[in-house]
Design an enzyme around this catalytic site. Structure first.
Site, PDB file in Angstrom:
ATOM      1  N   ASP A   1       0.853  -1.190   0.000  1.00  0.00           N
ATOM      2  CA  ASP A   1       0.000   0.000   0.000  1.00  0.00           C
ATOM      3  C   ASP A   1       0.890   1.242   0.000  1.00  0.00           C
ATOM      4  OD1 ASP A   1      -2.407   1.806   0.780  1.00  0.00           O
ATOM      5  OD2 ASP A   1      -3.273  -0.201   0.731  1.00  0.00           O
TER       6      ASP A   1
ATOM      7  N   HIS B   1      -4.249   5.726   3.652  1.00  0.00           N
ATOM      8  CA  HIS B   1      -4.970   4.536   3.199  1.00  0.00           C
ATOM      9  C   HIS B   1      -4.301   3.275   3.737  1.00  0.00           C
ATOM     10  CE1 HIS B   1      -6.177   1.410   0.199  1.00  0.00           C
ATOM     11  NE2 HIS B   1      -7.329   2.027   0.287  1.00  0.00           N
TER      12      HIS B   1
ATOM     13  N   SER C   1     -11.752  -1.920  -0.854  1.00  0.00           N
ATOM     14  CA  SER C   1     -10.448  -2.021  -0.200  1.00  0.00           C
ATOM     15  C   SER C   1     -10.618  -2.381   1.276  1.00  0.00           C
ATOM     16  CB  SER C   1      -9.682  -0.701  -0.335  1.00  0.00           C
ATOM     17  OG  SER C   1     -10.371   0.348   0.310  1.00  0.00           O
TER      18      SER C   1
END
Length: 604
Positions: free
Chosen positions: A232, A275, A452
């Site tokens: 990520d 994120h 996600s």
């Protein structure tokens, strides 16, 4: 958005083929703002402004010459009536196709089907009534027979309107019925039911987090933690939910720009958009004993677009992650990258690495739906890693509180998990990443939406299952060397028996077995209800609902008893040995709950 469209007008742009605006987050753009964005262009052929229940008058004022229109519908029949009313969508002269995307399910499937059918009939009649006389088929026939010149062909002006409702409840979920349907009454009720999945797992995770593996695990049996490679944008290691859970990392970032730091890679210990931090904390929320290795990708921010990862950094990271020497049990990829001419070489590398990892049959690979709405299989394959056809991938879609796949996740998935308005325990994760994938950040509510999130939950669930088997294998090994040997009869009935000891039932072979993709897929398949065969929502109640509270209660009692034993020893109390026996008894009772659960997992 107004600045962007103004820039286009200032640059002399007059014709736009397609407009896509992700506007499902709260608060959305106002109707006035949408009109200011879209007016001033001679034509916009395709409009996909993803605001729920968009006003038809706003669309007409902004781009009345639209040919293809995508409408995002809340499920409210009043909106269908407004769209098909006189002065509604029927008055758009060039409108030819309408695509309806349903965002929530208020009514039953049967009711939605009826409402949509009536909408089609009303719109058809209103189209016929709104069409100028010279464009009506009967009038054109008269003109043709009389030899007079015809106006512009009906295919260009005032055509019949076709309606595609394949992304609505009854089309996407034909297996649902009134008997199994649970309506979303309101957001408060929705939040309560949404907590049912997460609340069950939160309780179980809290209970298992209290078990100290060192106290039941001899050093020669299953010493390694469940290892997860998170690919990520990095992780903020200062996040309180990730304390002692990030054990290492690697950066595939190309480096800073400006400020005299050009070329110095950004560390994996920070997150560009938060994120990655949210994904890591979501994984650990379900499996608090998981250890995460972070691969930081290169984040590119393009004006007018959401931040996205580069294909090169993704391929670099995956090639490193699949190295058997790293001994990862799970690789989690909560993102997608759209294929294009510029990144095809690197995405080919990514595909090769995915296939290589799947062929080893040694690691569980989780990836997310692109969240671009319903699309053909060939179109979905343009998004990697989701587009990889290898059966070893776990392709995850987001689902609502009711266990219904959200429309924007598409239907080419293996499993769905909670991913619609999920509580963010960090209260700090920012907007999501990927071409098409959305993390809806409801301001001041901490609710997030996107596949996600569901992917991180799926990776966390797999890690928890592995940890339960690992914990049980260690306990079984310890018990087999004591008088507390557990039998297969005890595993299934809870009573003592005389069959083979547990060490042969839940040993190293069982731990190796549960890590195999094929076996984990069988466990997940077992968790899918027969009534949810289309959305393939993983239900956890059968396995985890009954023992979460008990594990937590037992953990606290054992912790208190340990403190009492320490105090008693310091004081030289005579009953220390009895207290130690009581501690062992309670620990055995707690561990038997985990052992029985692990036995069910490996027996599937």
């Amino acid at each position: 958005m107004e600045i962007l469209f103004k820039l286009l007008r200032d640059k002399g742009v007059r014709h736009i083929v397609k407009v896509i605006v992700f506007d499902l987050e709260a608060p959305p753009h106002s109707d006035e703002s949408i009109e200011r964005c879209l007016t001033g262009f001679k034509s916009i052929e395709i409009l996909d402004w993803r605001k729920v229940d968009l006003c038809p008058e706003t669309i007409f004022k902004a781009c009345h010459n639209v040919v293809e229109l995508h409408l995002w519908w809340s499920g409210n029949n009043g909106i269908l009536m407004a769209w098909s009313a006189p002065g509604g969508l029927a008055k758009f002269p060039r409108l030819k196709e309408i695509y309806i995307h349903q965002t929530q399910y208020i009514e039953s499937v049967e009711r939605d089907k009826k409402n949509l059918q009536l909408f089609k009939e009303r719109l058809r009649k209103e189209r016929m009534a709104s069409r100028p006389q010279e464009y009506r088929p009967e009038e054109r026939l008269k003109l043709a027979q009389s030899g007079q010149a015809l106006p512009v062909t009906v295919l260009e002006m005032w055509p019949d309107i076709s309606i595609n409702d394949s992304d609505t409840s009854y089309a996407a979920h034909p297996s649902r019925s009134l008997a199994t349907y649970r309506p979303q009454l309101n957001q408060t009720a929705s939040r309560y039911r949404r907590h049912q999945w997460l609340e069950i797992m939160d309780k179980f995770a809290a209970g298992i987090d209290l078990i100290d593996l060192a106290s039941v695990d001899p050093p020669d049996i299953s010493p390694e933690d469940v290892r997860i490679a998170l690919i990520d944008d990095g992780v903020e290691i200062t996040n309180r939910n990730l304390t002692n859970r990030i054990y290492n990392g690697w950066t595939c970032d190309t480096g800073y720009e400006g400020d005299g730091l050009e070329g110095i890679p950004r560390p994996y210990t920070s997150s560009e958009t938060q994120h990655g931090t949210f994904m890591a904390s979501t994984i650990c929320r379900i499996c608090p004993k998981a250890k995460i290795f972070v691969f930081r990708l290169d984040v590119v921010s393009t004006p007018g677009k959401r931040a996205h990862f580069t294909a090169k950094s993704a391929a670099d990271a995956l090639e490193l992650a699949i190295d058997p020497k790293r001994k990862f049990d799970i690789i989690s990829m909560s993102w997608t990258i759209a294929k294009n001419d510029q990144n095809s070489v690197d995405l080919n590398r990514l595909q090769v690495a995915l296939k290589k990892a799947c062929d080893t049959n040694q690691v569980l690979l989780f990836c997310a739906s692109p969240d671009g709405g319903e699309m053909a299989k060939a179109q979905a394959e343009n998004f990697d890693p989701y587009g990889c056809n290898d059966a070893g991938l776990f392709k995850i879609a987001a689902a609502t509180v009711d266990g219904i796949r959200i429309p924007m996740a598409g239907s080419h998935h293996n499993y769905s998990l909670p991913g619609h308005e999920v509580e963010d325990t960090n209260q700090s994760a920012a907007n999501g990443i990927s071409d098409g994938q959305q993390i809806a950040d409801h301001e001041n509510s901490g609710l997030k939406t996107g596949s996600s999130i569901a992917t991180a939950l799926g990776a966390g669930l797999a890690a928890l299952i592995i940890h339960c088997v690992r914990l049980s294998a260690a306990y079984m090994h310890s018990a087999s060397h004591s008088s507390a040997a557990v039998t297969s009869n005890e595993l299934t009935t809870g009573s003592k028996g005389t069959e083979a000891t547990s060490s042969r039932l839940l040993g190293p072979e069982a731990l190796d077995q549960i890590k195999r993709p094929a076996h984990m897929r069988r466990v997940f398949n077992h968790m899918i209800s027969d009534n949810n065969s289309t959305d393939r929502f993983i239900e956890v109640w059968e396995f985890f609902a009954g023992c979460g509270d008990e594990l937590k209660k037992q953990g606290r009692q054992i912790k208190t008893l340990k403190l009492n034993i320490e105090d008693a020893r310091e004081m030289g109390a005579p009953d220390v040995d009895e207290m130690v026996k009581e501690l062992q008894k309670r620990n055995d009772e707690r561990m038997m709950e985990i052992v029985k659960l692990a036995f069910r997992f490996i027996s599937i």
